[in-house]
Scaffold this active site. Structure first.
Site, PDB file in Angstrom:
ATOM      1  N   GLY A 177      79.720  31.591  69.167  1.00 51.62           N
ATOM      2  CA  GLY A 177      78.680  30.938  68.382  1.00 51.62           C
ATOM      3  C   GLY A 177      77.251  31.093  68.882  1.00 51.62           C
ATOM      4  N   GLY A 178      77.056  31.861  69.945  1.00 46.37           N
ATOM      5  CA  GLY A 178      75.693  32.074  70.440  1.00 46.37           C
ATOM      6  C   GLY A 178      74.783  32.643  69.373  1.00 46.37           C
ATOM      7  N   LYS A 179      75.295  33.642  68.664  1.00 43.95           N
ATOM      8  CA  LYS A 179      74.464  34.302  67.649  1.00 43.95           C
ATOM      9  C   LYS A 179      74.339  33.441  66.395  1.00 43.95           C
ATOM     10  CE  LYS A 179      75.886  38.717  69.460  1.00 43.95           C
ATOM     11  NZ  LYS A 179      77.112  38.200  70.107  1.00 43.95           N
ATOM     12  N   ALA A 235      82.622  33.691  66.995  1.00 44.39           N
ATOM     13  CA  ALA A 235      82.911  32.923  68.209  1.00 44.39           C
ATOM     14  C   ALA A 235      82.349  33.653  69.433  1.00 44.39           C
ATOM     15  CB  ALA A 235      84.418  32.742  68.362  1.00 44.39           C
ATOM     16  N   ASP A 293      90.402  37.065  58.559  1.00 45.33           N
ATOM     17  CA  ASP A 293      90.209  38.421  59.064  1.00 45.33           C
ATOM     18  C   ASP A 293      88.948  38.949  58.369  1.00 45.33           C
ATOM     19  OD1 ASP A 293      90.219  41.180  59.391  1.00 45.33           O
ATOM     20  OD2 ASP A 293      92.387  41.216  59.644  1.00 45.33           O
ATOM     21  N   CYS A 327      79.040  45.371  71.990  1.00 41.76           N
ATOM     22  CA  CYS A 327      78.678  45.328  73.414  1.00 41.76           C
ATOM     23  C   CYS A 327      79.364  46.485  74.118  1.00 41.76           C
ATOM     24  CB  CYS A 327      79.041  43.997  74.036  1.00 41.76           C
ATOM     25  SG  CYS A 327      80.768  43.577  73.893  1.00 41.76           S
ATOM     26  N   ASP A 331      85.520  33.678  62.224  1.00 40.38           N
ATOM     27  CA  ASP A 331      86.154  34.380  63.333  1.00 40.38           C
ATOM     28  C   ASP A 331      87.642  34.480  63.055  1.00 40.38           C
ATOM     29  OD1 ASP A 331      85.091  35.224  66.252  1.00 40.38           O
ATOM     30  OD2 ASP A 331      87.243  34.824  66.264  1.00 40.38           O
ATOM     31  N   ALA A 338      82.062  37.966  62.935  1.00 42.11           N
ATOM     32  CA  ALA A 338      82.866  37.715  64.132  1.00 42.11           C
ATOM     33  C   ALA A 338      82.008  36.854  65.040  1.00 42.11           C
ATOM     34  CB  ALA A 338      83.237  39.025  64.813  1.00 42.11           C
ATOM     35  N   ASP A 382      78.897  41.604  64.631  1.00 38.73           N
ATOM     36  CA  ASP A 382      78.947  41.940  66.056  1.00 38.73           C
ATOM     37  C   ASP A 382      80.416  42.227  66.329  1.00 38.73           C
ATOM     38  OD1 ASP A 382      77.937  42.235  68.675  1.00 38.73           O
ATOM     39  OD2 ASP A 382      78.799  40.301  69.188  1.00 38.73           O
TER      40      ASP A 382
END
Lengths: 398, 180
Positions: free
Chosen positions: A182-184, A180, A229, A303, A202, A178, A246
């Site tokens: 895209g930081g990780k 988007a 998915d 999170c 994503d 997952a 994540d």
């Protein structure tokens, strides 16, 4: 000092209808906490501790603007005074942080370039060599030439953690389930120095736009972006060296960023989300190749700070997939995960997982766990489970 | 995802050679690994062989992007280079323009480059030549086409245009919805 007397319910009902006087409620929260911290001497033993707690939860829900349901859930994670700190921390925004794109520049050079533009910054902490905290800035940090040239990305400190735990190596094949915005994924690519292959997936097609944009801006060349998915893996593709999940979550760790969580999360969300998270985690585990020479790892993070979305999900995966075990995350700070919580007992290895809190670590609330898959087969045990299941079912039928 | 047809390749390489000339060879014949150009939904992507082989498993509808996007074919079968190709253009550019710090922002908002903002320019750049635009600290900012040759720019007024804007990294913010 006068001894605090808990208002009785009839009086209270009246008060709530007539006035929502915040200073009064705030004072009462303080008083109740004081009583609870020294219940033996200050408490009214006839009405008991639970009456005080009940009142406290009601008051806090009004004062901080949560639904009572969610407030109680979060309240139960902490001791009474710590809960207050947690809710207070959720009212204050976390510092803006950026991650240096090591494919393009070095942190020292980037810091200098930004300081020259009038940005006031400092390294996040000892635990990362690529993060910078922005205190204030005369220019928009999300639109400087350095930003547009991909020298850095705006990324919260907490979302460095799962990638550090994943510890990707060069030339590996990695799945970010997952991904988007895209930081990780881009951090993974930077750690791999643009070698190997990353599948950035994503399930939301709209969100993949920002993902593709970030990947190109940061100069990432080893990534395939796809729109499945997450539960369709490993049918689509398996045999990964490492998988990062994540998971989509209720966001109870990022309330300071998105306060709508306070009221719009209901009991139903805490049944549906963990269900999805469990399915995704099993898919993630099945997508990894245990025979990978350096890899065979899965990182599960959210999170969110609730136990249902974290420890319970991990514990479920440990039961369903006896071919994985929890290992150290490699993060040298953060609190240990719960091994038991309100009567539920989890596998003792859950203490290897890590929790992060806004009021303790000054970053978003976060949970990180790392699995090692040591075998690709687990059939035997699952069959037994199924048989057990059948047996019990037939018994009920009779 | 499929290889480019002969016609497409011709159109694409013609466009590319305006900026990097014969250096196109370095993109196709690489010493490290074989790289390919592939077409997916009118867009041209550049990727290593390993990446391409792995991506075969991804369904056509689910594949969003892979490797580096160079640009896309318009409906009239012309090729439009995108800012995402900048990395490779900057690496192999033959003609370059550097702009002064006070000109960075105007260029990043999509404006042409004025003489007043010109810092340096490659010697002997001809007129109407594709150029890559850099900041004075050598950060690639975008690309464009010269309005005049190097010699002629010396005679220009400060407000005259030296290069026409084609693409800049500001598009990552401005065009996010249309570009990707």
């Amino acid at each position: 000092m006068d001894q605090f007397v808990l208002p009785d319910n009839q009086l209270l009902g009246k008060e709530q209808v007539e006035t929502e006087d915040l200073p009064v409620i705030s004072q009462r929260i303080q008083d109740i906490i004081e009583v609870l911290n020294n219940f033996k001497e200050l408490g009214d033993h006839e009405r008991g501790r639970s009456a005080y707690v009940e009142q406290l939860i009601k008051d806090m829900a009004v004062y901080y603007g949560y639904s009572e349901y969610l407030l109680e859930k979060l309240f139960n994670l902490f001791s009474v005074s710590e809960a207050l700190e947690f809710f207070e921390a959720n009212e204050v925004p976390r510092p803006v942080t950026i991650r240096t794109n090591t494919l393009r520049t070095r942190r020292r050079d980037l810091a200098q370039a930004l300081i020259n533009r009038g940005v006031n910054l400092e390294p996040i902490g000892k635990w990362t060599k690529v993060g910078l905290t922005i205190f204030d800035s005369t220019v928009p940090v999300g639109a400087t030439p350095e930003y547009l040239a991909g020298h850095y990305i705006l990324q919260s400190a907490s979302s460095f953690l799962p990638v550090m735990a994943l510890a990707p190596q060069e030339n590996e094949k990695i799945l970010d389930m997952a991904s988007a915005p895209g930081g990780k994924s881009t951090y993974i690519a930077a750690l791999m120095k643009n070698t190997g292959i990353i599948f950035a997936n994503d399930s939301n097609k709209e969100r993949t736009k920002g993902l593709v944009s970030n990947i190109h801006r940061l100069g990432i060349k080893n990534t395939v972006v796809c729109n499945y998915d997450g539960r369709e893996f490993p049918t689509v593709l398996g045999g990964f060296d490492r998988v990062l999940l994540d998971a989509p979550c209720s966001g109870t760790g990022v309330i300071s960023k998105d306060p709508s969580v306070k009221i719009n999360k209901t009991e139903k969300d805490f049944i549906l989300l963990p269900h999805l998270q469990k399915e995704l985690l099993l898919s993630a585990i099945d997508s990894v190749d245990a025979k990978s020479s350096k890899g065979g790892y899965i990182v599960y993070s959210t999170c969110s700070v609730t136990v249902e979305e974290n420890e319970a999900v991990v514990n479920y995966a440990l039961k369903k997939r006896p071919n994985v075990k929890l290992v150290l995350t490699g993060l040298d700070f953060g609190r240990e995960g719960f091994t038991n919580y309100r009567g539920k007992v989890f596998h003792p290895s859950l203490k290897l997982t890590r929790r992060f809190y806004p009021h303790v670590h000054n970053m978003d609330g976060f949970f990180v766990s790392k699995f090692k898959k040591f075998s690709n087969k687990y059939e035997l045990k699952r069959k037994n489970d199924d048989e057990d299941h059948k047996v019990s079912k037939t018994k009920i039928d009779k | 995802m499929r290889p480019l047809t002969e016609d497409e390749t011709k159109v694409f390489f013609e466009k590319l050679s305006k900026y990097i000339g014969r250096n196109i060879v370095h993109l196709i014949d690489r010493s490290d690994e074989t790289y390919y150009f592939r077409l997916h939904r009118d867009k041209v992507y550049y990727m290593s062989e390993a990446l391409m082989r792995q991506a075969i498993s991804i369904g056509r509808d689910q594949l969003i992007s892979l490797g580096v996007c160079f640009g896309k074919f318009t409906k009239s079968k012309k090729f439009k280079l995108h800012i995402t190709a900048l990395d490779y253009l900057a690496q192999y550019a033959k003609y370059k323009i550097w702009i002064k710090p006070n000109g960075e922002n105007t260029f990043l908002y999509g404006n042409h480059i004025l003489k007043a903002h010109l810092g340096r320019i490659t010697d002997d750049t001809p007129e109407h030549q594709g150029v890559v635009v850099y900041s004075m600290s050598d950060i690639p900012l975008g690309f464009g086409v010269t309005a005049r040759s190097t010699v002629e720019t010396r005679k220009l007024q400060p407000t005259d245009i030296v290069a026409f804007h084609q693409a800049d990294i500001g598009e990552y913010l401005r065009e996010q919805d249309t570009l990707f």
